[in-house]
Scaffold this active site. Structure first.
Site, PDB file in Angstrom:
ATOM      1  N   GLU A 150       4.966  -4.516  12.294  1.00  0.00           N
ATOM      2  CA  GLU A 150       3.959  -3.463  12.094  1.00  0.00           C
ATOM      3  C   GLU A 150       2.801  -4.126  11.373  1.00  0.00           C
ATOM      4  OE1 GLU A 150       3.768  -0.047  12.672  1.00  0.00           O
ATOM      5  OE2 GLU A 150       5.466  -0.296  14.007  1.00  0.00           O
TER       6      GLU A 150
ATOM      7  N   CYS B  39      -2.915   1.524   6.739  1.00  0.00           N
ATOM      8  CA  CYS B  39      -3.040   0.809   8.020  1.00  0.00           C
ATOM      9  C   CYS B  39      -3.670   1.726   9.058  1.00  0.00           C
ATOM     10  CB  CYS B  39      -1.673   0.344   8.483  1.00  0.00           C
ATOM     11  SG  CYS B  39      -0.473   1.670   8.546  1.00  0.00           S
TER      12      CYS B  39
ATOM     13  N   GLU C 185       8.436   1.253  15.314  1.00  0.00           N
ATOM     14  CA  GLU C 185       9.060   1.757  14.094  1.00  0.00           C
ATOM     15  C   GLU C 185       9.074   3.291  14.176  1.00  0.00           C
ATOM     16  OE1 GLU C 185       9.503  -0.527  10.417  1.00  0.00           O
ATOM     17  OE2 GLU C 185       7.635   0.493   9.953  1.00  0.00           O
TER      18      GLU C 185
ATOM     19  N   ASN D 232       0.811  -1.229   0.000  1.00  0.00           N
ATOM     20  CA  ASN D 232       0.000   0.000   0.000  1.00  0.00           C
ATOM     21  C   ASN D 232       0.843   1.277   0.000  1.00  0.00           C
ATOM     22  OD1 ASN D 232       0.725  -0.728   2.631  1.00  0.00           O
ATOM     23  ND2 ASN D 232      -0.997   0.366   3.532  1.00  0.00           N
TER      24      ASN D 232
END
Ligand code: NAD
Length: 485
Positions: A251, A285, A463, A153
C-alpha cells in the site's frame, strides 16, 4: 497514563525500554517534548522475533478458525475497553486531534472484529475431474510468517489492517511500526498478547527502516511482506522480496485528484474537499492532493473553499475545545510543505489562505503549518508529488475530459474523488479514472469492509475487505486418486 517506557514482545520475551539498551525517543509533535521511549531491536532480537513467529505458526495455523476468531474478538474487546488511554497516546505521539485519534482506535477494534467474522469464511473448491476415481481439491492455506511494516500517519489503523487479516488467515506476525510513532502499536501488541494470544503468534520490533525494517523484510523465514508507506520504500522492499521470491502486499503513496464538474453538488463538494484536504493535517495517503474545477463553477467553488479553509483552527490535539488541525508529525514533513509552497509561489501561483507557520507563540515549538489554499497549474510540485501536509492546490480546467486526463496523468493510482449530479458522468468518470478507489460525491472509503487497492505506483494487491484476508492465503491443489487396489 503514558507508557514512558514501552516494550517489545518477542515470543515469550518482553523487552522493556529501561534506559540501558538502545532506545528511540518519541516526541510530541505539538511541542517537541519527549513523551516516551521505545526499545530498538538489534539483529539478534529481529531474528528471535521471526523465529518465535515461525515456531508458533504450525499450531496457530492448525487452530480451528473459530478459535482464532475468538482470539481476534478478545483483542477487539480489549482495545475497546482501553480506547481513551490508547487515543491519548496516539494524539501525543502523532499529533492528530483526540476525537480523530479515538476514531482510529475504534477503527482498529473494528478491524479485529471484522476479521474475526471473516476468519471462518475461507473457502476452497472441488473441481470435477475426467475420472470417476480422481478427486481434485483446491485448498487455501496461510503463508507463514508475515512481516508487517507501516507508516506513522495512521500508526494503529494501518497496522491493525495487517495484523487482523493475517492472524485470521492463520499466519503469524512480526509487526514493525514507524519509529516516528511506535507507542500505540507497541501497546496494542502487548495488550493483545496479554489478552491471551499464544506466545509467538504476534511479535513487535522497533527501529529505523533502513536497519530493523531491512533486517525483518529480508529474513529468510519471512514468507510475506505486507507494507504501507512511501512508493520509494515500497520499491526497495519489492527488490528485497524478489531476491527471496517472497509474497508482497504493498500500500504505497497516493496523490488523489478531486474533480468538481459543472453540475457538482456545490455544498457537498466544498465541505468534503475541505475535510479531505486538511484531515490529519493532510498526512493521509488518500488526502485530496489536487483539485480540478471546471471553469464555469470555479469562482464559486474557490471562493467558498478558501473561506471554509480559513476558518479551520490549528492547535495541539489535546486542546479543548478541540482544534481542527494538529501539528505535522515531524520537521521533515513540515520542511517538505514549506518547499512545496515556495515552489508554487515561484511559479506564480496565488496563495489564497495560509502559506506559513502560525504566529502564535504557544505553537512555536510544534511542527504546525496553517491550512493553505493555492490556485495555480499542475506544473507546481505539490500537484505532482505528495506534499503530505495541509495544502490544497486548485487548478481551473475547461471541462471534464481535461480534468480526467490530468487526473490520470500521474503514476499514482490510490484514490480519486468526483463531484457531479449526473449519473452518466459519475459512471463513465468512475470507469475512466485509473485509481483503485473512485469516490463519487463522498469522501468515505479506506474502511474495513471495503477493498482498498492501490493501482499503478500506489500499490500491489488488495488491503481490507474479504480480499484483504485472501492476501494472506496461498493456493494448494490436492489431486487424489482413490481407485487403487
Ligand atoms: P516510509 O516509506 O518512509 O516508511 C514506512 C515504514 O517503512 C516505516 O516503518 C519505516 O521504518 C519503514 N522503512 C523505511 N525504509 C525501509 C527499508 N529500507 N526497509 C524496510 N523498511 C523500511 O513512509 P512514511 O514516511 O512513514 O509514511 C508516509 C508514506 O506512506 C506516504 O507516501 C503515504 O502516502 C504512504 N501511505 C500509504 C497508505 C496506503 O494505504 N496506500 C496509507 C498511509 C500512508
Amino acid at each position: 497514563m503514558i507508557p514512558a517506557r514501552s516494550e517489545l514482545v518477542i515470543g515469550s520475551l518482553i523487552v522493556s525500554a529501561d534506559g540501558h539498551g538502545e532506545e528511540t525517543e518519541v516526541l510530541n509533535p505539538a511541542d517537541q517534548e519527549v513523551i516516551g521511549y521505545a526499545p530498538v531491536a538489534d539483529a539478534e532480537l529481529v531474528d528471535q522475533a521471526v523465529t518465535a513467529a515461525a515456531d508458533a505458526f504450525p499450531s496457530w495455523s492448525k487452530l480451528p478458525a473459530t478459535r482464532r476468531a475468538s482470539h481476534l474478538s478478545a483483542i477487539a474487546s480489549w482495545i475497546r475497553s482501553d480506547t481513551l488511554r490508547l487515543a491519548h497516546i496516539l494524539t501525543l505521539e502523532q499529533g492528530k486531534p483526540l476525537s480523530e485519534a479515538t476514531g482510529e482506535v475504534q477503527a482498529a477494534a473494528k478491524a479485529f472484529d471484522y476479521y474475526a467474522a471473516e476468519a471462518v469464511r475461507v473457502y476452497g473448491q472441488t473441481i470435477p475431474t475426467e475420472s470417476e476415481t480422481l478427486r481434485s481439491l483446491v485448498l487455501r492455506q496461510p503463508f507463514g510468517v508475515v512481516a508487517a511494516i507501516t507508516a506513522w500517519n495512521y500508526p494503529l489503523g494501518l497496522m491493525s489492517w495487517k495484523i487482523a487479516p493475517a492472524l485470521a488467515a492463520g499466519c503469524t506476525v512480526v509487526a514493525k511500526p514507524s519509529k516516528e510513532a511506535p507507542l500505540t502499536v507497541l501497546e496494542v501488541v502487548s495488550g493483545a498478547v496479554r489478552s491471551g494470544l499464544p506466545a509467538g503468534v504476534l511479535n513487535s520490533v522497533n527501529g529505523g527502516g533502513g536497519t530493523v525494517g531491512n533486517l525483518l523484510a529480508s529474513h529468510p523465514k519471512v514468507a510475506k511482506i505486507t507494507f504501507t508507506g512511501g512508493t520509494e520504500t515500497g520499491r526497495h522492499l519489492l527488490k528485497l522480496a524478489a531476491e527471496d521470491v517472497k509474497s508482497v502486499l504493498m500500500e504505497l503513496g497516493g496523490h488523489s485528484p478531486m474533480i468538481v464538474a459543472a453540475d457538482a453538488p456545490m455544498d457537498r463538494a466544498v465541505a468534503d474537499g475541505v475535510k479531505r484536504s486538511f484531515r490529519n493535517a493532510g498526512q493521509l495517503c488518500n488526502s485530496v492532493n489536487r483539485i480540478f474545477v471546471v471553469r464555469s463553477v470555479a469562482d464559486e467553488f474557490i471562493g467558498r473553499f478558501a473561506a471554509s479553509a480559513a476558518r479551520l483552527v490549528v492547535g495541539p490535539g489535546l486542546d479543548q475545545p478541540e482544534p481542527d488541525i494538529g501539528p505535522l508529525t515531524n520537521a521533515e514533513t513540515r520542511d517538505n510543505v514549506e518547499d512545496h509552497v515556495a515552489d508554487a509561489r515561484r511559479r506564480g501561483a496565488e496563495v489564497l489562505v495560509g502559506g506559513t507557520r502560525p504566529d502564535a507563540e504557544r505553537l512555536s515549538r510544534g511542527f504546525f503549518f496553517l491550512p493553505t489554499v493555492v490556485v495555480g497549474t499542475d506544473e507546481m510540485a505539490m500537484m505532482n508529488t505528495e506534499t503530505f501536509g495541509p495544502v490544497a492546490p486548485i487548478m481551473v480546467v475547461e471541462d471534464l475530459d481535461e480534468a480526467i486526463l490530468r487526473a490520470n496523468a500521474l503514476q499514482f493510482g490510490l484514490v480519486s474523488y468526483l463531484y457531479t449530479r449526473d449519473l452518466r458522468t459519475a459512471l463513465e468518470g468512475a470507469e475512466r479514472l485509473e485509481f483503485g478507489t473512485v469516490n463519487v460525491n463522498n469522501v468515505g472509503g479506506g474502511d474495513v469492509p471495503f477493498p482498498y487497492p492501490g493501482w499503478k505506483h500506489s500499490g500491489l494487491g488488495v488491503e481490507l475487505g474479504h480480499q484483504g484476508l485472501e492476501e494472506y492465503l496461498r493456493t494448494k491443489h490436492v489431486r487424489i486418486e482413490i481407485g487403487y487396489r
